[in-house]
Design a protein around this motif. Structure first.
Motif, PDB file in Angstrom:
ATOM      1  N   VAL A   1      37.515 -10.824  72.175  1.00  0.00           N
ATOM      2  CA  VAL A   1      38.020 -12.014  72.860  1.00  0.00           C
ATOM      3  C   VAL A   1      38.206 -11.664  74.329  1.00  0.00           C
ATOM      4  CG1 VAL A   1      39.864 -13.743  72.898  1.00  0.00           C
ATOM      5  CG2 VAL A   1      39.363 -12.535  70.766  1.00  0.00           C
ATOM      6  N   ALA A   2      37.797 -12.559  75.221  1.00  0.00           N
ATOM      7  CA  ALA A   2      38.045 -12.316  76.650  1.00  0.00           C
ATOM      8  C   ALA A   2      38.281 -13.633  77.370  1.00  0.00           C
ATOM      9  CB  ALA A   2      36.863 -11.585  77.282  1.00  0.00           C
ATOM     10  N   HIS A   3      39.210 -13.618  78.290  1.00  0.00           N
ATOM     11  CA  HIS A   3      39.390 -14.785  79.160  1.00  0.00           C
ATOM     12  C   HIS A   3      38.248 -14.837  80.176  1.00  0.00           C
ATOM     13  CE1 HIS A   3      43.879 -14.914  77.975  1.00  0.00           C
ATOM     14  NE2 HIS A   3      43.126 -15.678  77.206  1.00  0.00           N
TER      15      HIS A   3
ATOM     16  N   LYS B   1      35.262 -11.953  80.988  1.00  0.00           N
ATOM     17  CA  LYS B   1      34.151 -11.999  80.026  1.00  0.00           C
ATOM     18  C   LYS B   1      33.031 -11.035  80.412  1.00  0.00           C
ATOM     19  CE  LYS B   1      34.687 -16.486  77.773  1.00  0.00           C
ATOM     20  NZ  LYS B   1      36.065 -16.844  78.044  1.00  0.00           N
TER      21      LYS B   1
ATOM     22  N   THR C   1      35.900 -15.269  69.660  1.00  0.00           N
ATOM     23  CA  THR C   1      36.190 -16.668  69.975  1.00  0.00           C
ATOM     24  C   THR C   1      34.933 -17.301  70.569  1.00  0.00           C
ATOM     25  OG1 THR C   1      37.179 -15.822  72.008  1.00  0.00           O
ATOM     26  CG2 THR C   1      38.690 -16.472  70.246  1.00  0.00           C
ATOM     27  N   GLY C   2      34.882 -18.634  70.556  1.00  0.00           N
ATOM     28  CA  GLY C   2      33.643 -19.360  70.794  1.00  0.00           C
ATOM     29  C   GLY C   2      32.824 -18.961  72.002  1.00  0.00           C
ATOM     30  N   THR C   3      33.437 -19.034  73.192  1.00  0.00           N
ATOM     31  CA  THR C   3      32.642 -18.804  74.396  1.00  0.00           C
ATOM     32  C   THR C   3      32.322 -17.321  74.575  1.00  0.00           C
ATOM     33  OG1 THR C   3      33.988 -20.604  75.290  1.00  0.00           O
ATOM     34  CG2 THR C   3      32.460 -19.541  76.796  1.00  0.00           C
ATOM     35  N   THR C   4      33.315 -16.484  74.269  1.00  0.00           N
ATOM     36  CA  THR C   4      33.067 -15.034  74.314  1.00  0.00           C
ATOM     37  C   THR C   4      31.906 -14.695  73.375  1.00  0.00           C
ATOM     38  OG1 THR C   4      35.442 -14.662  74.694  1.00  0.00           O
ATOM     39  CG2 THR C   4      34.136 -12.777  73.974  1.00  0.00           C
TER      40      THR C   4
ATOM     41  N   SER D   1      36.471 -22.008  70.284  1.00  0.00           N
ATOM     42  CA  SER D   1      36.898 -21.490  71.579  1.00  0.00           C
ATOM     43  C   SER D   1      38.411 -21.253  71.540  1.00  0.00           C
ATOM     44  CB  SER D   1      36.539 -22.495  72.667  1.00  0.00           C
ATOM     45  OG  SER D   1      36.936 -21.978  73.926  1.00  0.00           O
ATOM     46  N   GLY D   2      38.864 -20.216  72.271  1.00  0.00           N
ATOM     47  CA  GLY D   2      40.272 -19.827  72.233  1.00  0.00           C
ATOM     48  C   GLY D   2      41.238 -20.993  72.390  1.00  0.00           C
ATOM     49  N   PRO D   3      41.123 -21.759  73.491  1.00  0.00           N
ATOM     50  CA  PRO D   3      42.079 -22.852  73.703  1.00  0.00           C
ATOM     51  C   PRO D   3      41.958 -23.962  72.659  1.00  0.00           C
ATOM     52  CG  PRO D   3      40.945 -22.263  75.746  1.00  0.00           C
ATOM     53  CD  PRO D   3      40.254 -21.540  74.644  1.00  0.00           C
TER      54      PRO D   3
ATOM     55  N   ASP E   1      41.878 -18.518  69.004  1.00  0.00           N
ATOM     56  CA  ASP E   1      42.835 -17.403  68.953  1.00  0.00           C
ATOM     57  C   ASP E   1      43.598 -17.453  67.628  1.00  0.00           C
ATOM     58  OD1 ASP E   1      41.995 -17.216  71.572  1.00  0.00           O
ATOM     59  OD2 ASP E   1      43.969 -16.804  72.382  1.00  0.00           O
TER      60      ASP E   1
ATOM     61  N   PHE F   1      40.926  -7.536  73.118  1.00  0.00           N
ATOM     62  CA  PHE F   1      41.300  -8.795  73.762  1.00  0.00           C
ATOM     63  C   PHE F   1      41.544  -8.521  75.245  1.00  0.00           C
ATOM     64  CE2 PHE F   1      44.546 -12.573  73.416  1.00  0.00           C
ATOM     65  CZ  PHE F   1      43.838 -13.241  74.406  1.00  0.00           C
TER      66      PHE F   1
ATOM     67  N   HIS G   1      46.700 -22.234  76.920  1.00  0.00           N
ATOM     68  CA  HIS G   1      47.055 -21.970  75.517  1.00  0.00           C
ATOM     69  C   HIS G   1      47.857 -20.670  75.400  1.00  0.00           C
ATOM     70  CE1 HIS G   1      43.439 -19.842  76.526  1.00  0.00           C
ATOM     71  NE2 HIS G   1      43.363 -19.237  75.364  1.00  0.00           N
TER      72      HIS G   1
ATOM     73  N   ILE H   1      47.963 -17.262  72.695  1.00  0.00           N
ATOM     74  CA  ILE H   1      47.683 -15.872  73.097  1.00  0.00           C
ATOM     75  C   ILE H   1      48.822 -14.971  72.639  1.00  0.00           C
ATOM     76  CG2 ILE H   1      47.414 -14.357  75.115  1.00  0.00           C
ATOM     77  CD1 ILE H   1      46.246 -16.969  76.518  1.00  0.00           C
TER      78      ILE H   1
HETATM   79  O1  LIG Z   1      40.726 -18.239  75.510  1.00  0.00           O
HETATM   80  C1  LIG Z   1      40.376 -17.244  74.917  1.00  0.00           C
HETATM   81  C2  LIG Z   1      41.359 -16.295  74.409  1.00  0.00           C
HETATM   82  O2  LIG Z   1      42.698 -16.662  74.613  1.00  0.00           O
HETATM   83  C3  LIG Z   1      38.952 -16.962  74.699  1.00  0.00           C
HETATM   84  O3  LIG Z   1      38.282 -18.098  74.266  1.00  0.00           O
HETATM   85  P1  LIG Z   1      36.749 -18.280  74.561  1.00  0.00           P
HETATM   86  O4  LIG Z   1      36.062 -17.025  74.116  1.00  0.00           O
HETATM   87  O5  LIG Z   1      36.310 -19.468  73.786  1.00  0.00           O
HETATM   88  O6  LIG Z   1      36.633 -18.492  76.057  1.00  0.00           O
END
Ligand SMILES: O=C(CO)COP(=O)(O)O
Length: 147
Positions: free
Chosen positions: A9-11, A15, A37-40, A58-60, A64, A81, A91, A95
């Motif tokens: 997982v990465a913000h 990323k 998570t989705g985008t990562t 996706s995280g938000p 997560d 993470f 979100h 987290i």
């Molecule tokens: O927001 C995230 C972790 O808190 C990561 O979500 P995404 O990988 O979907 O950007």
């Protein structure tokens, strides 16, 4: 050897760092089962040409929490993470909840590349005799509560 499961997982601002680190360690990651998570996950899939990454929401949008649920169910051996210490996230409660549930269930957690490198190269990654101690919550679950 039992296959270990890793959640990645990465913000957004982190990323590239995560994708670069996973790419640099492609061989070590090859035998591991990957969740993200989705985008990562999408970025990892595109950059690593691995289409076996289990991408969650996706995280938000709940991703997560999905990873947290998998940790509680014993499906994740390691959480990587890369959260962003410089940008507030909408979100934030999710987290905190993810980091809390990982601490609760005694899962190794890497929040930066230096720690992730230590864990990925640890002999424990390939030693089936080593299992992190599972916490015993029987005192908590069996506590006396009046209805
Ligand atoms: O927001 C995230 C972790 O808190 C990561 O979500 P995404 O990988 O979907 O950007």
């Amino acid at each position: 050897m039992a296959v270990k499961s890793v959640a990645l997982v990465a913000h957004d601002n982190k990323k590239k760092e995560l994708v670069d680190w996973v790419a640099d360690n492609r061989t070590r990651f090859a035998p591991l089962k990957l969740y993200a998570t989705g985008t990562t996950g999408r970025l990892l899939r595109d950059n690593l040409e691995r289409n076996d990454i289990h991408c969650l929401l996706s995280g938000p949008l709940g991703g997560d929490q999905q990873i947290g649920a998998k940790i509680a169910e014993g499906e994740i051996d390691l959480l990587v993470f890369f959260w962003d210490p410089l940008e507030p996230q909408p979100h934030d409660p999710d987290i905190k909840a993810l980091l809390r549930i990982a601490a609760l269930w005694n899962i190794p957690v890497a929040c930066n590349r230096a720690t992730a490198e230590f864990i990925l190269t640890s002999a424990y990654m390939t030693d089936d005799r080593h299992q992190p101690k599972k916490p015993d919550f029987s005192d908590y679950t069996g506590r006396s509560v009046s209805a």
